[in-house]
Write a protein that holds these residues in place. Structure first.
Motif, PDB file in Angstrom:
ATOM      1  N   ALA A 119     -17.098 -16.682 -46.545  1.00 38.13           N
ATOM      2  CA  ALA A 119     -17.306 -15.939 -45.293  1.00 38.13           C
ATOM      3  C   ALA A 119     -16.525 -16.679 -44.209  1.00 38.13           C
ATOM      4  O   ALA A 119     -16.370 -17.898 -44.276  1.00 38.13           O
ATOM      5  N   PRO A 120     -16.021 -15.929 -43.226  1.00 38.40           N
ATOM      6  CA  PRO A 120     -15.175 -16.557 -42.210  1.00 38.40           C
ATOM      7  C   PRO A 120     -15.979 -17.419 -41.240  1.00 38.40           C
ATOM      8  O   PRO A 120     -17.133 -17.117 -40.928  1.00 38.40           O
ATOM      9  N   ALA A 121     -15.358 -18.481 -40.774  1.00 34.61           N
ATOM     10  CA  ALA A 121     -15.936 -19.312 -39.720  1.00 34.61           C
ATOM     11  C   ALA A 121     -14.798 -20.119 -39.105  1.00 34.61           C
ATOM     12  O   ALA A 121     -13.764 -20.318 -39.737  1.00 34.61           O
ATOM     13  N   SER A 122     -15.006 -20.555 -37.883  1.00 33.32           N
ATOM     14  CA  SER A 122     -14.016 -21.381 -37.180  1.00 33.32           C
ATOM     15  C   SER A 122     -14.506 -22.817 -37.256  1.00 33.32           C
ATOM     16  O   SER A 122     -15.377 -23.243 -36.493  1.00 33.32           O
ATOM     17  N   PHE A 123     -13.937 -23.572 -38.205  1.00 33.44           N
ATOM     18  CA  PHE A 123     -14.438 -24.907 -38.518  1.00 33.44           C
ATOM     19  C   PHE A 123     -14.006 -25.944 -37.493  1.00 33.44           C
ATOM     20  O   PHE A 123     -12.849 -25.970 -37.069  1.00 33.44           O
ATOM     21  N   VAL A 124     -14.953 -26.787 -37.138  1.00 37.17           N
ATOM     22  CA  VAL A 124     -14.684 -27.921 -36.256  1.00 37.17           C
ATOM     23  C   VAL A 124     -14.576 -29.201 -37.071  1.00 37.17           C
ATOM     24  O   VAL A 124     -13.805 -30.100 -36.744  1.00 37.17           O
ATOM     25  N   HIS A 125     -15.361 -29.266 -38.146  1.00 34.92           N
ATOM     26  CA  HIS A 125     -15.445 -30.490 -38.935  1.00 34.92           C
ATOM     27  C   HIS A 125     -15.965 -30.163 -40.327  1.00 34.92           C
ATOM     28  O   HIS A 125     -16.774 -29.240 -40.486  1.00 34.92           O
ATOM     29  N   GLU A 126     -15.500 -30.922 -41.333  1.00 34.64           N
ATOM     30  CA  GLU A 126     -16.182 -30.896 -42.621  1.00 34.64           C
ATOM     31  C   GLU A 126     -15.996 -32.224 -43.324  1.00 34.64           C
ATOM     32  O   GLU A 126     -14.977 -32.889 -43.179  1.00 34.64           O
ATOM     33  N   ASP A 127     -17.023 -32.609 -44.050  1.00 33.49           N
ATOM     34  CA  ASP A 127     -16.945 -33.807 -44.880  1.00 33.49           C
ATOM     35  C   ASP A 127     -17.809 -33.549 -46.109  1.00 33.49           C
ATOM     36  O   ASP A 127     -18.204 -32.410 -46.364  1.00 33.49           O
ATOM     37  N   GLU A 128     -18.101 -34.595 -46.868  1.00 32.20           N
ATOM     38  CA  GLU A 128     -18.791 -34.388 -48.142  1.00 32.20           C
ATOM     39  C   GLU A 128     -20.238 -33.933 -47.966  1.00 32.20           C
ATOM     40  O   GLU A 128     -20.800 -33.296 -48.854  1.00 32.20           O
ATOM     41  N   LEU A 129     -20.836 -34.193 -46.803  1.00 29.44           N
ATOM     42  CA  LEU A 129     -22.247 -33.866 -46.597  1.00 29.44           C
ATOM     43  C   LEU A 129     -22.490 -32.646 -45.713  1.00 29.44           C
ATOM     44  O   LEU A 129     -23.454 -31.916 -45.907  1.00 29.44           O
ATOM     45  N   VAL A 130     -21.650 -32.480 -44.700  1.00 31.29           N
ATOM     46  CA  VAL A 130     -21.933 -31.462 -43.672  1.00 31.29           C
ATOM     47  C   VAL A 130     -20.666 -30.701 -43.283  1.00 31.29           C
ATOM     48  O   VAL A 130     -19.544 -31.162 -43.542  1.00 31.29           O
ATOM     49  N   VAL A 131     -20.862 -29.558 -42.653  1.00 33.93           N
ATOM     50  CA  VAL A 131     -19.761 -28.857 -41.987  1.00 33.93           C
ATOM     51  C   VAL A 131     -20.233 -28.476 -40.587  1.00 33.93           C
ATOM     52  O   VAL A 131     -21.433 -28.340 -40.333  1.00 33.93           O
ATOM     53  N   ALA A 132     -19.265 -28.305 -39.681  1.00 36.38           N
ATOM     54  CA  ALA A 132     -19.551 -27.848 -38.319  1.00 36.38           C
ATOM     55  C   ALA A 132     -18.600 -26.709 -38.002  1.00 36.38           C
ATOM     56  O   ALA A 132     -17.423 -26.755 -38.366  1.00 36.38           O
ATOM     57  N   PHE A 133     -19.136 -25.670 -37.369  1.00 34.31           N
ATOM     58  CA  PHE A 133     -18.298 -24.512 -37.029  1.00 34.31           C
ATOM     59  C   PHE A 133     -18.855 -23.830 -35.789  1.00 34.31           C
ATOM     60  O   PHE A 133     -20.002 -24.063 -35.393  1.00 34.31           O
ATOM     61  N   MET A 134     -18.022 -22.993 -35.170  1.00 32.34           N
ATOM     62  CA  MET A 134     -18.407 -22.323 -33.939  1.00 32.34           C
ATOM     63  C   MET A 134     -19.460 -21.256 -34.241  1.00 32.34           C
ATOM     64  O   MET A 134     -19.407 -20.588 -35.278  1.00 32.34           O
ATOM     65  N   LEU A 148     -12.029 -28.693 -30.369  1.00 26.59           N
ATOM     66  CA  LEU A 148     -13.095 -29.644 -30.719  1.00 26.59           C
ATOM     67  C   LEU A 148     -12.794 -30.398 -32.008  1.00 26.59           C
ATOM     68  O   LEU A 148     -13.393 -31.439 -32.267  1.00 26.59           O
ATOM     69  N   ALA A 149     -11.903 -29.872 -32.819  1.00 31.74           N
ATOM     70  CA  ALA A 149     -11.663 -30.448 -34.143  1.00 31.74           C
ATOM     71  C   ALA A 149     -11.137 -31.877 -34.033  1.00 31.74           C
ATOM     72  O   ALA A 149     -10.438 -32.227 -33.094  1.00 31.74           O
ATOM     73  N   GLY A 150     -11.494 -32.660 -35.038  1.00 33.43           N
ATOM     74  CA  GLY A 150     -11.042 -34.042 -35.055  1.00 33.43           C
ATOM     75  C   GLY A 150     -11.986 -34.966 -34.308  1.00 33.43           C
ATOM     76  O   GLY A 150     -11.987 -36.167 -34.530  1.00 33.43           O
ATOM     77  N   SER A 151     -12.828 -34.372 -33.448  1.00 37.19           N
ATOM     78  CA  SER A 151     -13.715 -35.209 -32.635  1.00 37.19           C
ATOM     79  C   SER A 151     -14.872 -35.776 -33.449  1.00 37.19           C
ATOM     80  O   SER A 151     -15.498 -36.741 -33.039  1.00 37.19           O
ATOM     81  N   ALA A 152     -15.158 -35.168 -34.606  1.00 39.28           N
ATOM     82  CA  ALA A 152     -16.334 -35.583 -35.367  1.00 39.28           C
ATOM     83  C   ALA A 152     -16.056 -36.743 -36.309  1.00 39.28           C
ATOM     84  O   ALA A 152     -16.961 -37.228 -36.964  1.00 39.28           O
TER      85      ALA A 152
END
Ligand SMILES: [Zn+2]
Length: 153
Positions: A13-28, A140-144
């Motif tokens: 499903a579409p999302a505008s990702f801010v961050h992702e790693d092995e445990l979590v993701v962040a999106f708008m 916002l990306a890269g800030s996490a």
């Protein structure tokens, strides 16, 4: 069982990702109550935030801290709020809310009182254009990422 957040994690499903790693993701968020509003969620499907392992909950908070700082720089809200209300999608999530005043979280864009109950209801909040969400995610990306260590363990 279908969970829209699991679909987003799996990139089905579409999302505008801010961050992702092995445990979590962040999106708008799709219906932001203010520009820059986004979510941090665990990759694993867990309904109640309080059922998350402590390490995952702490990691979500650390990622939210770093994104929250960037939200302040970019969008200049009065305050950044972190909200876990547990309703909406039954997949644990922390919402980073750029607040535009002390009543932002209780305004009728986010929640309102119906009878004697507070109802979380985004029906009065428009769905944002994907192009706008993508642009905000890029800001916002890269800030996490964890800050670089300045020497020492
Ligand atoms: Zn899920």
């Amino acid at each position: 069982m279908s969970c829209i957040f699991c679909e987003i994690v799996a990139r089905r499903a579409p999302a505008s990702f801010v961050h992702e790693d092995e445990l979590v993701v962040a999106f708008m968020t799709l219906q932001p109550t203010a520009p820059g509003e986004c979510l941090v969620i665990p990759r694993a499907h867990v309904d109640h935030f309080t059922d998350l392992p402590d390490t995952t909950a702490l990691h979500i908070m650390g990622v939210a801290q770093r994104i929250g700082r960037r939200v302040r720089e970019v969008f200049r809200p009065e305050r950044v709020g972190f909200l876990v209300h547990g309703y909406g999608v039954a997949h644990a999530h922390l919402i980073i809310v750029p607040q535009q005043g002390p009543h932002h979280l209780t305004s009728d864009r986010f929640a309102r009182i119906v009878g004697d109950r507070v109802v979380f209801d985004l029906s009065r909040t428009p769905i944002a254009d994907r192009s706008v969400l993508d642009a905000h995610a890029r800001l916002l990306a890269g800030s996490a990422e964890p800050p670089p260590r300045d020497g020492g363990p």
